[in-house]
Write an enzyme that holds these catalytic residues in place. Structure first.
Site, PDB file in Angstrom:
ATOM      1  N   LYS A   1      48.114   8.360  52.347  1.00  0.00           N
ATOM      2  CA  LYS A   1      47.695   9.761  52.330  1.00  0.00           C
ATOM      3  C   LYS A   1      46.983  10.157  53.610  1.00  0.00           C
ATOM      4  O   LYS A   1      46.363   9.337  54.269  1.00  0.00           O
ATOM      5  CB  LYS A   1      46.743   9.996  51.160  1.00  0.00           C
ATOM      6  CG  LYS A   1      47.459   9.953  49.829  1.00  0.00           C
ATOM      7  CD  LYS A   1      46.489  10.199  48.682  1.00  0.00           C
ATOM      8  CE  LYS A   1      47.267  10.169  47.372  1.00  0.00           C
ATOM      9  NZ  LYS A   1      46.386  10.067  46.197  1.00  0.00           N
ATOM     10  N   VAL A   2      47.067  11.427  53.923  1.00  0.00           N
ATOM     11  CA  VAL A   2      46.348  11.947  55.078  1.00  0.00           C
ATOM     12  C   VAL A   2      45.327  12.968  54.585  1.00  0.00           C
ATOM     13  O   VAL A   2      45.663  13.884  53.835  1.00  0.00           O
ATOM     14  CB  VAL A   2      47.297  12.618  56.080  1.00  0.00           C
ATOM     15  CG1 VAL A   2      46.522  13.065  57.310  1.00  0.00           C
ATOM     16  CG2 VAL A   2      48.408  11.664  56.482  1.00  0.00           C
TER      17      VAL A   2
ATOM     18  N   ASP B   1      60.743   7.408  66.860  1.00  0.00           N
ATOM     19  CA  ASP B   1      60.783   8.272  65.686  1.00  0.00           C
ATOM     20  C   ASP B   1      60.475   9.708  66.100  1.00  0.00           C
ATOM     21  O   ASP B   1      59.587  10.351  65.540  1.00  0.00           O
ATOM     22  CB  ASP B   1      59.820   7.751  64.621  1.00  0.00           C
ATOM     23  CG  ASP B   1      60.170   8.272  63.232  1.00  0.00           C
ATOM     24  OD1 ASP B   1      61.272   8.836  63.079  1.00  0.00           O
ATOM     25  OD2 ASP B   1      59.353   8.110  62.300  1.00  0.00           O
TER      26      ASP B   1
ATOM     27  N   ILE C   1      45.868  16.402  53.003  1.00  0.00           N
ATOM     28  CA  ILE C   1      46.738  17.375  53.664  1.00  0.00           C
ATOM     29  C   ILE C   1      48.153  16.842  53.804  1.00  0.00           C
ATOM     30  O   ILE C   1      49.033  17.526  54.312  1.00  0.00           O
ATOM     31  CB  ILE C   1      46.192  17.805  55.045  1.00  0.00           C
ATOM     32  CG1 ILE C   1      45.881  16.582  55.910  1.00  0.00           C
ATOM     33  CG2 ILE C   1      44.979  18.696  54.899  1.00  0.00           C
ATOM     34  CD1 ILE C   1      45.462  16.928  57.326  1.00  0.00           C
TER      35      ILE C   1
END
Ligand SMILES: *[C@@H]1O[C@H](CO)[C@@H](O)[C@H](O)[C@H]1NC(C)=O
Ligand SMILES: *[C@@H]1O[C@H](CO)[C@@H](O)[C@H](O)[C@H]1NC(C)=O
Ligand SMILES: *[C@@H]1O[C@H](CO)[C@@H](O)[C@H](O)[C@H]1NC(C)=O
Ligand SMILES: *[C@@H]1O[C@H](CO)[C@@H](O)[C@H](O)[C@H]1NC(C)=O
Ligand SMILES: *[C@@H]1O[C@H](CO)[C@@H](O)[C@H](O)[C@H]1NC(C)=O
Ligand SMILES: *[C@@H]1O[C@H](CO)[C@@H](O)[C@H](O)[C@H]1NC(C)=O
Ligand SMILES: *[C@@H]1O[C@H](CO)[C@@H](O)[C@H](O)[C@H]1NC(C)=O
Ligand SMILES: *[C@@H]1O[C@H](CO)[C@@H](O)[C@H](O)[C@H]1NC(C)=O
Length: 837
Positions: free
Chosen positions: A510-511, A621, A503
């Site tokens: 990566k997720v 952030d 996703i």
């Protein structure tokens, strides 16, 4: 030979400063002894513990609850028993503030004994204790027996504030408190590391907690017989094989010498007794004597070995080795040569362990190969002190969460807001506020059952992942020390990292979307192969998220570090990032109220980070891509990889030190590299404009003056024409008052200097207020008010071609990950190089 008293008297006679006299009793400059909840002073040995009404100016608390029990119910028969007889109970976060007259090391000793008093059952209390700098205890409960917790902290400010914070729906208490100066030289900066045996420095800034203080080969030494009122306990129960050890006692032999340890380091009753090898005069004896101490894993420990050779008859008779966890701590040690060939002089050695993964520390003594006569090895005393972790905490337990019940939460809002009202608005408005506040509370109560989500893994009310997961089959999730999940379970959850389940992709890796075996939906962030940088951020994130739990912070379900993997598993946030709802993704537009609610939620999360703990945590952030939305569009702040406790000066080089995301970066942080909470406030201000204008914060495809949203929006805000640049889909839907409040808030956040920016708490209140102003309209007469709506927008200015513009979103297609960790210049060149989608 002189004995120590003679030397002492001699030096005292020469010296006008009695403190220089090393055998004289140390007189602490700060010496606060409080018997909490007591009706009158209590003496313990020669010390007077004052009833705490005497210290009432020191204490801030909502309620005065004093509790007491009968002396006979206290099982320990020590001198300090009377201290446990009374307690002060706190139902809200409460502080003791001590004036510090001599900065430097201080004991903080906290006495706890849980008894029942009226409706307060102290054994159900669960709470945290912190100073301004250090977390001393969290998720702390007191078992049956009286317990004293002892800390050694370096106080560098003029006051020491000790805060007691009850956990959700619980209470806190304390029976007695000591805050007492310690001789400055008790803990010096330098020590040794184990494996390899090398020099270590940095002890001065460490907070320490005494976990063991042991008198080898001798009896208990009670506070009355120690110049610093310490307690030393016998070593018998720690010996793995007691039959291998024997006792020696010769207290009179101990000679303190100038420049060496003093009675404050350890009294003669420690140096004058020892445990040695029980070798029965067998010259072939070759074994170790080993003690075992149970400790909490995940921390570094300072191990102080106290040594004094009271067994040798002559010089160079005894050589031996000392091991800590099988690492050599001292090799071929000959104590007789250490102090200019004077036998029986005290000596100590400080060793710092690596962070332990084991739950025990083993200390062994054994013969050296150099032994001439018959083999022996000795140890006189031992102290094991826990060192604070990188979060300045001495407790690994997860944090106190803000209250999880709607009732007490609205109360908190009331308090926070109440404070801000005083600061912001004239007294006349207070009445108005309370009306609003009451209404808000009512609304909150109505809305909660739907929107509230679990706060912590251990929270039984969890309806998404918590309870299901912990009762699930995959792993025993809710262990105290993070939530380690087996790699196999992660593979299963993500269909073996199925590419079609990705996703998002970001700097970190990566997720994946995933589903645990019990059906819990998760987001699985899998780091690229280990890099030093990635590893640091991986750890920070685990550390932060396992300590900070709040409904507006995304929660960590677990992590996996098997096989060099760096995998983080979060609760799944159905609706992705705030950013994706603002522009570039084709998702339906958010209403103004939804946007305000999201901003308020995110502000709450950040406010909690900044103030929820002894030491502010700076996210570093803050941006719309790091604000995630659950299925009910409730906002949660994510991505703590860069978080830091602050304020502090970043020591690393500029190009790598300044982290964060372009377009959101606090220019002051950039200039001075001084990181404070106000840097987050700045970034949040940019987010506010982003929410209002629904455009990327940096858009190089636009005319020069429009590229940077912060600059551009500020220009319009200062002209009082912010309405000219708002998201076209909001046109006519924002009430001018609400917009004005919102614009002013964002403007204040973007002040050039951090000191001029509001705190996150103030921002939160102002946003709440903007929401009230908006809702006042909706609930009033919309027809009538519609004439006040913001008019048509000027088309030139609002003509963003979202499709053609370069959005940061394409680098952070991920809902969970993005540019964090990528260096500034890289980000910038990516921005410049990339062409529009
Ligand atoms: C109790 O202790 C305080 C502080 O040490 C002292 O000032 C006060 O005189 C004491 N009261 C009594 C009755 O001893
Ligand atoms: C306390 O810490 C400061 C630095 O933070 C150091 O300069 C000072 O020497 C320390 N004092 C003691 C007694 O350790
Ligand atoms: C207090 O709480 C403990 C633990 O929940 C319980 O075992 C004990 O019976 C309670 N005592 C009283 C007097 O209610
Ligand atoms: C050593 O001393 C301790 C404390 O005085 C005592 O309990 C223990 O029995 C002694 N051990 C031996 C072997 O004498
Ligand atoms: C403490 O000191 C007192 C008085 O000097 C003495 O009687 C007692 O035995 C000492 N206790 C210990 C444990 O050394
Ligand atoms: C003593 O313990 C150390 C560390 O565990 C070990 O290396 C050494 O061989 C032991 N010595 C003896 C005689 O068992
Ligand atoms: C303990 O906290 C201090 C700051 O308060 C920090 O400098 C130090 O690194 C921490 N210790 C460890 C072992 O992380
Ligand atoms: C708090 O402590 C209890 C008992 O020690 C433990 O079961 C629980 O998991 C802890 N909670 C957190 C959030 O660490």
């Amino acid at each position: 030979m002189w004995d120590c008293k003679e030397i002492g008297l001699f030096i005292c006679a020469l010296s006008i400063l009695p403190l220089l006299c090393f055998s004289a009793n140390f007189v602490p400059i700060d010496n606060y002894l409080i018997d909490c909840g007591a009706p009158h002073n209590t003496s313990v040995g020669t010390r007077n513990f004052a009833a705490d009404n005497f210290f009432k100016n020191f204490l801030s608390t909502q309620q005065n609850i004093l509790a007491s029990t009968s002396l006979t119910s206290i099982s320990s028969a020590g001198d300090d028993s009377p201290l446990y007889q009374t307690a002060r109970v706190f139902t809200e976060s409460s502080k003791y503030t001590f004036q510090i007259n001599h900065k430097g090391r201080h004991w903080i000793r906290l006495y706890f004994y849980s008894f029942s008093y009226e409706k307060y059952n102290l054994s159900t209390a669960n709470f945290a204790v912190a100073t301004q700098i250090n977390i001393l205890l969290s998720n702390f409960s007191v078992q049956k027996n009286p317990i004293m917790k002892e800390y050694l902290v370096n106080v560098t400010s003029d006051t020491l504030v000790i805060t007691f914070t009850p956990s959700d729906n619980s209470i806190a208490f304390v029976n007695a408190i000591e805050v007492v100066s310690v001789p400055d030289d008790l803990i010096v900066d330098d020590a040794f590391t184990l494996n390899p045996l090398a020099s270590y420095s940095g002890l001065l800034t460490q907070a320490l907690e005494t976990v063991f203080r042991v008198n080898m080969g001798g009896p208990t030494v009670s506070p009355g017989n120690d110049t610093l009122h310490r307690t030393w306990i016998p070593d018998q129960s720690f010996l793995i094989q007691p039959n291998l050890a024997s006792n020696v006692s010769n207290i009179g032999a101990v000679k303190y010498v100038k420049g060496g340890p003093t009675e404050n380091t350890a009294p003669p009753t420690i140096y004058g007794t020892l445990t040695e090898m029980n070798s029965n005069n067998d010259p072939r004896s070759n074994f170790n004597v080993t003690w075992q101490f149970d400790v909490e894993p995940g921390f570094q420990y300072l191990v102080r070995l106290h040594l004094c050779d009271i067994v040798s008859k002559g010089l160079n008779e005894l050589y031996f080795n000392i091991y800590i966890d099988s690492w050599l701590a001292a090799k071929d040690l000959d104590l007789s040569i250490i102090n200019n060939n004077v036998l029986a002089t005290p000596y100590y050695k400080d060793l710092v362990s690596a962070p332990t993964t084991s739950n025990k520390i083993l200390v062994s003594i054994g013969p050296s190969a150099l032994n001439s006569d018959y083999p022996n090895a000795i140890l006189n005393g031992l102290e094991i002190m826990k060192m604070n972790n990188s979060m300045s905490s001495l407790s690994a337990a997860a944090a106190v969460t803000l209250s999880s019940t709607s009732g007490s939460n609205s109360k908190k809002v009331g308090i926070i807001a109440g404070v801000s009202v005083g600061a912001f608005i004239a007294v006349v408005l207070v009445g108005f506020f309370f009306v609003l506040c009451r209404k808000r509370r009512r609304l909150a109560r109505q809305g909660h059952s739907k929107t509230w989500v679990p706060l912590s893994i251990n929270d039984g009310t969890s309806h998404t992942m918590g309870s299901k997961y912990s009762s699930g089959t995959t792993a025993s999730a809710a262990s105290n020390f993070g939530y380690r999940i087996p790699f196999a379970a992660v593979q299963e959850a993500t269909n073996n990292f199925d590419e079609s389940w990705v996703i998002g992709i970001g700097g970190f890796g990566k997720v994946y979307k995933g589903e645990l075996s019990d059906g819990t939906k998760v987001a699985v962030k899998r780091g690229n192969p280990r890099s030093q940088q990635g590893l640091a951020e991986f750890r920070t994130e685990i550390e932060m998220l396992s300590q900070f739990r709040h409904r507006h912070l995304v929660s960590l379900i677990g992590y996996c570090d098997e096989k060099n993997e760096m995998i983080l598993i979060y609760e799944y946030m159905e609706q992705g990032t705030l950013k994706s709802h603002l522009y570039g993704s084709g998702l339906p537009n958010l209403s103004w109220k939804e946007r305000l609610d999201i901003c308020i939620g995110a502000a709450r999360g950040l406010h909690y980070l900044h103030t929820g703990y002894a030491k502010a945590v700076i996210h570093r952030d803050v941006k719309s891509a790091n604000i995630l939305l659950d299925e009910n569009l409730m906002a949660k702040v994510a991505d703590f990889g860069l978080s830091k406790t602050g304020p502090e000066l970043d020591q690393t080089h500029v190009s790598t030190a300044v982290k964060g995301s372009f377009g959101y970066l606090d220019p002051e942080y950039f200039r001075r590299q001084q990181l404070t909470e106000k840097s987050d406030v700045y970034s949040f201000g940019v987010v506010l404009f982003e929410v209002l204008c629904a455009r990327p914060v940096i858009d190089p495809s636009l005319p020069r003056e429009m590229v940077n949203l912060a600059e551009w929006a500020m220009k319009w805000q200062k002209r009082g024409q912010l309405d000219q640049i708002i998201d076209a889909t909001l046109a006519g839907k924002i009430r001018p008052d609400s917009l004005r409040k919102f614009g002013e808030t964002a403007e204040k956040c973007l002040a050039d200097y951090g000191v001029d920016r509001p705190s996150m708490g103030d921002v939160l209140w102002n946003l709440e207020y903007a929401l009230q102003l908006q809702e006042a309209l909706v609930q009033g007469d919309p027809e009538e008010n519609s004439t006040n709506m913001i008019g048509e927008l000027s088309p030139q200015i609002n003509d963003f071609d979202h499709e053609a513009s370069v959005t940061a979103a394409q680098f952070e297609a991920s809902s969970l990950d993005d540019l964090s960790g990528v260096s500034m210049s890289k980000v910038f060149s990516q921005l410049v190089k990339s062409e529009g989608r």
